[in-house]
Motif scaffolding. Sequence first.
Motif, mmCIF file in Angstrom:
data_model
loop_
_atom_site.group_PDB
_atom_site.id
_atom_site.type_symbol
_atom_site.label_atom_id
_atom_site.label_comp_id
_atom_site.label_asym_id
_atom_site.label_seq_id
_atom_site.Cartn_x
_atom_site.Cartn_y
_atom_site.Cartn_z
ATOM 1 N N LEU A 307 1.028 -0.787 -0.171
ATOM 2 C CA LEU A 307 0.397 0.076 0.110
ATOM 3 C C LEU A 307 1.329 1.242 0.169
ATOM 4 C CD1 LEU A 307 -2.799 1.506 0.408
ATOM 5 C CD2 LEU A 307 -2.721 1.318 2.704
ATOM 6 N N LEU A 308 0.794 2.047 -1.409
ATOM 7 C CA LEU A 308 1.949 3.389 -1.550
ATOM 8 C C LEU A 308 0.348 4.224 -1.158
ATOM 9 C CD1 LEU A 308 4.131 4.470 -2.258
ATOM 10 C CD2 LEU A 308 3.662 4.483 -4.514
ATOM 11 N N GLY A 309 1.633 5.073 0.564
ATOM 12 C CA GLY A 309 0.809 6.055 0.864
ATOM 13 C C GLY A 309 1.592 7.588 0.586
ATOM 14 N N ASP A 310 1.138 7.879 -0.458
ATOM 15 C CA ASP A 310 1.915 9.251 -1.565
ATOM 16 C C ASP A 310 0.594 9.598 -1.773
ATOM 17 O OD1 ASP A 310 0.004 7.253 -3.004
ATOM 18 O OD2 ASP A 310 0.880 7.293 -4.975
ATOM 19 N N THR A 311 0.250 10.263 -0.280
ATOM 20 C CA THR A 311 -0.816 11.223 -0.246
ATOM 21 C C THR A 311 -0.329 12.153 0.977
ATOM 22 O OG1 THR A 311 -2.238 10.064 1.362
ATOM 23 C CG2 THR A 311 -3.116 10.356 -1.117
#
Length: 437
Positions: A307-311
């Motif tokens: 899960l890439l938390g790019d926020t």
Amino acid sequence: MSERWARRLLSLYGIAGSAAFPFIGPYVAYRASRGKEDRQRRRERYGVAGEARPNGPVIWVHAASVGETGAVIPLIERILDVGIRVVLTTGTVTSAKIVAERLGNQVIHQYVPLDLKPAVERFLDHWQPDLAIIAESEIWPTTILALGKRRVPQVLVNGRLSDRSFKSWQKRPHLAEALFENLAFVVAQSELDGERFRAVGARPVTVSGNLKLDTDPPPFDPRMHKRLASQINDRATWAAVSTHPGEEDIIGEVHTQLKSRHDDVLTIIVPRHPERGDAVAADLAKRGLSVARQSLNEPVRPDVDVLLGDTIGDMGLYLRLTEIAFMGRSMVAQGGQNPIEPAMLETAVLSGENIQNFRDTYTRLIDSGGARLVKDSDALATAVDYLLDNDGARHKMGAAAFATVEDMRGALDRTLRALDPFIHPLVVKARLEGGFT
């Protein structure tokens, strides 16, 4: 370098800034094109005010980015409680959003002027601050000298000098003294920071602890948390947060090692700079890993590896999805990242060995059993594997981290006591002028 040459160099720095000022527009425009400047408020970076100055005393508080902003918000709230108006400057779009969300119109937010004499002078001419409070380690020569010339008291709070900065100032002692003598007070984070500030010429200096310890845990969106938690279900999870270039490759390697023993493991990666999401996702895909990007609202299906938390602004969300957090900028990059937020959420903290910027906090956490350092990817994989397999050890480590943070609180009250000689006269002035509310 002699004291005379140090002061001459600072004067030349100011002259050079004035000469460069007419040509700085393309640079700011370029940053705006990349989302690093607010297009609608670019003029504030040149010192052009976006609002009128309120009547009565005004305190200017500066916090560079997200971390510093979060740290000073409780301090600002206490200042507002005594009826003094605050102009809060930050340097990033993200920190401006946090100010709007948490303080709204209680303060006047402006983007900090560029450290060029025309911008700084225009800013000071308009706001005429009675006191300047600077958070952490923002040392801008033109601004400091301009405030000093106007005899505006300057107080550095939550002050920190990294190993690199300290060594740099030590090489230029006369330059350091010519700047730091303009500070009316330094409130340092740790005894080591206090000693360093004294060594480079700051007087007086006191130690408060870290203001970030007196903040609330990072906020989160409960609806988003419910959705992701439902998708993750009962999978084993761990997170690598505030990662820097090169560390995501290490995390991908660790995930592959873990998967041989935990076939359902989900790795959560939160890059320090979310705009790197495209590059990070592409690199992970090259490793054969399936990635769900939060910025694209991609679901965490059972076959998703990462899960890439790019926020932006969702650290509280990602940390609440796991009980194990590896802190980035500690294995490839230098200095480490602040472990306070995961510790507040009773999370077991892991980190590489390059933690110079947060040495005091890590020392306390390690001594209490709330954090561990790992030297490489193999050691990280071993540590995560052990914590995933041992619920008791994981919970004990998280509880120790939380207890350590609780024990370290109190910096806010100590900082306020240090600031009282500067703020109290402004309260009296506001009352005499009828501006006290």
